[in-house]
Design a protein around this motif. Structure first.
Motif, PDB file in Angstrom:
ATOM      1  N   ASP A   4       0.682  -1.489   0.183  1.00 24.24           N
ATOM      2  CA  ASP A   4      -0.109  -0.183   0.231  1.00 24.24           C
ATOM      3  C   ASP A   4       0.871   1.444  -0.293  1.00 24.24           C
ATOM      4  OD1 ASP A   4      -1.866   1.869   0.579  1.00 24.24           O
ATOM      5  OD2 ASP A   4      -2.810   1.392   2.006  1.00 24.24           O
ATOM      6  N   GLY A   6       0.001   4.483  -0.262  1.00 22.31           N
ATOM      7  CA  GLY A   6      -1.216   5.603  -0.531  1.00 22.31           C
ATOM      8  C   GLY A   6      -2.021   6.239  -1.065  1.00 22.31           C
ATOM      9  N   TYR A   7      -2.202   7.187  -0.617  1.00 21.56           N
ATOM     10  CA  TYR A   7      -3.130   8.378  -2.205  1.00 21.56           C
ATOM     11  C   TYR A   7      -3.061   9.582  -2.358  1.00 21.56           C
ATOM     12  CZ  TYR A   7      -7.899  10.031  -2.417  1.00 21.56           C
ATOM     13  OH  TYR A   7      -9.004  10.325  -3.670  1.00 21.56           O
ATOM     14  N   SER A   8      -2.686   9.664  -3.641  1.00 19.35           N
ATOM     15  CA  SER A   8      -1.942  10.562  -4.394  1.00 19.35           C
ATOM     16  C   SER A   8      -2.936  11.720  -3.837  1.00 19.35           C
ATOM     17  CB  SER A   8      -1.543  10.417  -5.645  1.00 19.35           C
ATOM     18  OG  SER A   8      -1.498  11.803  -6.752  1.00 19.35           O
ATOM     19  N   LYS A  12      -5.922  12.006  -6.650  1.00 14.52           N
ATOM     20  CA  LYS A  12      -7.167  11.919  -6.085  1.00 14.52           C
ATOM     21  C   LYS A  12      -7.114   9.849  -6.446  1.00 14.52           C
ATOM     22  CE  LYS A  12      -8.892  16.565  -6.197  1.00 14.52           C
ATOM     23  NZ  LYS A  12      -7.511  16.807  -5.318  1.00 14.52           N
ATOM     24  N   ARG A  13      -6.297   9.382  -6.185  1.00 18.58           N
ATOM     25  CA  ARG A  13      -5.893   7.951  -6.603  1.00 18.58           C
ATOM     26  C   ARG A  13      -5.854   7.216  -5.573  1.00 18.58           C
ATOM     27  NH1 ARG A  13      -5.997   7.900 -12.963  1.00 18.58           N
ATOM     28  NH2 ARG A  13      -4.902   5.381 -12.145  1.00 18.58           N
ATOM     29  N   ALA A  14      -5.570   5.650  -5.864  1.00 19.80           N
ATOM     30  CA  ALA A  14      -4.233   5.363  -5.189  1.00 19.80           C
ATOM     31  C   ALA A  14      -3.282   5.270  -6.219  1.00 19.80           C
ATOM     32  CB  ALA A  14      -5.005   3.809  -4.672  1.00 19.80           C
ATOM     33  N   VAL A  15      -2.022   4.825  -5.312  1.00 22.18           N
ATOM     34  CA  VAL A  15      -0.609   5.286  -5.580  1.00 22.18           C
ATOM     35  C   VAL A  15      -0.335   4.172  -6.677  1.00 22.18           C
ATOM     36  CG1 VAL A  15       2.163   5.429  -5.164  1.00 22.18           C
ATOM     37  CG2 VAL A  15       0.032   6.891  -4.660  1.00 22.18           C
ATOM     38  N   ASN A  16      -1.140   3.153  -5.565  1.00 21.34           N
ATOM     39  CA  ASN A  16      -0.708   1.508  -6.771  1.00 21.34           C
ATOM     40  C   ASN A  16      -1.618   1.430  -8.051  1.00 21.34           C
ATOM     41  OD1 ASN A  16       0.549   0.519  -4.743  1.00 21.34           O
ATOM     42  ND2 ASN A  16      -1.559  -0.526  -3.777  1.00 21.34           N
ATOM     43  N   GLN A  17      -2.686   2.227  -8.180  1.00 22.24           N
ATOM     44  CA  GLN A  17      -2.710   1.988  -9.539  1.00 22.24           C
ATOM     45  C   GLN A  17      -2.449   3.227 -10.008  1.00 22.24           C
ATOM     46  OE1 GLN A  17      -7.270   4.215  -9.107  1.00 22.24           O
ATOM     47  NE2 GLN A  17      -7.715   2.346  -8.154  1.00 22.24           N
TER      48      GLN A  17
END
Length: 170
Positions: A4, A6-8, A12-17
């Motif tokens: 995980d 985190g969140y960008s 405004k999306r998950a950093v994984n994506q």
């Protein structure tokens, strides 16, 4: 480790994506560049070694020294100008504006393949030039070894002799 990141806040999306979205294009570009480098450099290196001191050898030596000596950013600028001026390609990315935000389809892959040649040439130029020089030097070493002389004495065809033994070892 959970994977995980985190969140960008900016996207405004998950950093994984975001990572997986860009990693696919990176792998495609790297793989295409690697295939381009091998398909171009190995035959040219073999030709340059087997036809030592010929016009082709001097030509490819000159081209490989240019590829090693000219900075990649300069090659990129020249190729971007050629792509824009002569092929009417947008130089702003791997996709045309019509496919930039479109979902993946065969048309989008075709659009990407029509534009990927500029980054592949830029990224592959240095690697190709270096591999040509390395392949030529290794082939020249292998061609003077006793097993090659024995194979020639036994009457093995030249092309089969070169591609069966020294290329595999070089």
């Amino acid at each position: 480790l959970r994977g995980d990141f985190g969140y960008s806040f900016e996207q405004k999306r998950a950093v994984n994506q975001l990572i997986w979205e860009r990693l696919g294009l990176t792998v495609v570009l790297t793989g295409t560049t690697l295939i381009f480098t091998w398909l171009l450099a190995i035959p040219i290196g073999v030709l340059s070694a087997t036809k030592q001191y010929s016009v082709a050898d001097y030509f490819f030596t000159f081209i490989s020294f240019l590829g090693l000596g000219v900075p990649n950013f300069l090659i990129a600028l020249i190729l971007m100008w050629i792509a824009f001026a002569y092929f009417d390609l947008s130089i702003t990315g791997l996709f045309s504006p019509a496919y930039a935000q479109a979902p993946w389809s065969l048309a989008k892959v075709g659009d990407m393949m029509s534009r990927i040649w500029v980054p592949v040439l830029v990224l592959g130029m240095g690697g190709t030039a270096g591999l040509i020089r390395t392949m030529r030097a290794n082939m020249l070493d292998e061609l003077n070894k006793p097993y090659v002389q024995v194979a020639r004495a036994k009457g093995l065809k030249e092309w089969k002799l070169i591609w069966k033994y020294p290329v595999r070892l070089a």
